[in-house]
Enzyme design. Structure first.
Site, PDB file in Angstrom:
ATOM      1  N   ASP A  13      60.271  42.290  52.731  1.00 22.27           N
ATOM      2  CA  ASP A  13      60.400  43.697  52.400  1.00 22.27           C
ATOM      3  C   ASP A  13      61.158  44.366  53.542  1.00 22.27           C
ATOM      4  O   ASP A  13      61.233  43.828  54.648  1.00 22.27           O
ATOM      5  CB  ASP A  13      58.998  44.302  52.237  1.00 22.27           C
ATOM      6  N   ASP A  15      61.352  48.328  54.297  1.00 21.03           N
ATOM      7  CA  ASP A  15      60.657  49.452  54.933  1.00 21.03           C
ATOM      8  C   ASP A  15      59.239  49.061  55.322  1.00 21.03           C
ATOM      9  O   ASP A  15      58.495  48.515  54.513  1.00 21.03           O
ATOM     10  CB  ASP A  15      60.621  50.659  53.992  1.00 21.03           C
TER      11      ASP A  15
END
Length: 266
Positions: A13, A15
């Protein structure tokens, strides 16, 4: 799910894992460099469908992380990939920005307001009542309802903002129809990412910061799941869920030059 030493491909991922409000997480640059040095295929994932991979690559570079655009996989790309496999050369009425319009265009889709096969809702900062009305009418007359990602809100410096899921809910309420949502926590997002880099679930690791999207989707896609605590999860948050990641680490720095360890998330 086996141990970290067996992992040949990585999905991470963006953020809360590699960047935090446009600042790189300590260790992120070193981990990306380590994957490049070892020749490990990887993709950086985001549920945000506003930006194109080129835009995101430039934003990451500005925050000190070198991620080429072909190493970025967004919910917009996953949505375009899914629709192109379902209906090659199909048509869509789109509410969204460059991320989703570019992805659909490059997947061979036609954008139209006349009897589109799909109505596609992506992230945007410019919601128009007129466009939402059009979407509701098209879905009412048979267009299939697709949403890039389910996030109800997104972060901003001033606080939360309504995101794709919130607008989709408005359209669902008005049409009585639920959309098909491609982004996390749908494991479809990870499956399409794995397809892009030729990875297989049994030798792919995924790194996320949210139990309710990253980790559940990673488990459902059969991946080795690693939760990092640099985003929004803490131990109390982890304990709320009936499933566990394979590993819980403080941050991606713990993966840099780390000796593979047996899973310790029990």
């Amino acid at each position: 799910m086996g141990n970290r030493g067996d992992i040949e491909c990585w999905l991470t991922d963006m953020d809360g894992v590699l960047v935090h409000e446009n600042h790189p997480v300590p260790g992120a640059a070193a981990l990306l460099q380590q994957w490049r040095d070892e020749g490990k295929p990887y993709l950086v994932l985001t549920n945000n469908s506003i930006f194109t991979p080129r835009d995101l690559s430039a934003r990451l570079k500005a925050s000190g992380l070198d991620v080429p655009e072909d190493r970025i996989w967004t919910s917009a790309l996953a949505t375009a990939d899914f629709l192109a496999s379902q209906m090659p050369g199909g048509s869509a009425f789109v509410i969204g920005e460059a991320g989703i319009t570019t992805a659909l265009h490059e997947a061979g889709f036609i954008m139209t307001e006349t009897n589109p096969d799909y109505v596609v809702i992506g992230e945007t900062r410019n919601y128009s009542f007129e466009a939402i009305t059009k979407a509701i009418r098209l879905i009412g007359s048979g267009s299939r309802f697709i949403v890039t990602n389910p996030d109800a809100t997104g972060p901003s410096a001033e606080g939360p903002m309504p995101a794709t899921g919130a607008v989709a809910a408005l359209i669902s309420k008005a049409t009585g129809k639920e959309p098909y949502v491609v982004g996390k926590p749908n494991p479809m997002m990870f499956r399409s990412a794995m397809n892009k880099i030729g990875a297989h679930s049994e030798n792919t690791g995924m790194i996320g910061d949210r139990m309710d999207t990253d980790i559940i989707a990673g488990i459902e896609a059969g991946l080795h799941t690693i939760l990092v605590l640099t985003g929004i999860s803490d131990q109390a948050e982890i304990n709320r869920y009936p499933f566990r990641p394979d590993e819980i680490l403080n941050s991606v720095a713990d993966l840099v030059n780390a000796e593979p360890v047996e899973s310790d998330a029990e």
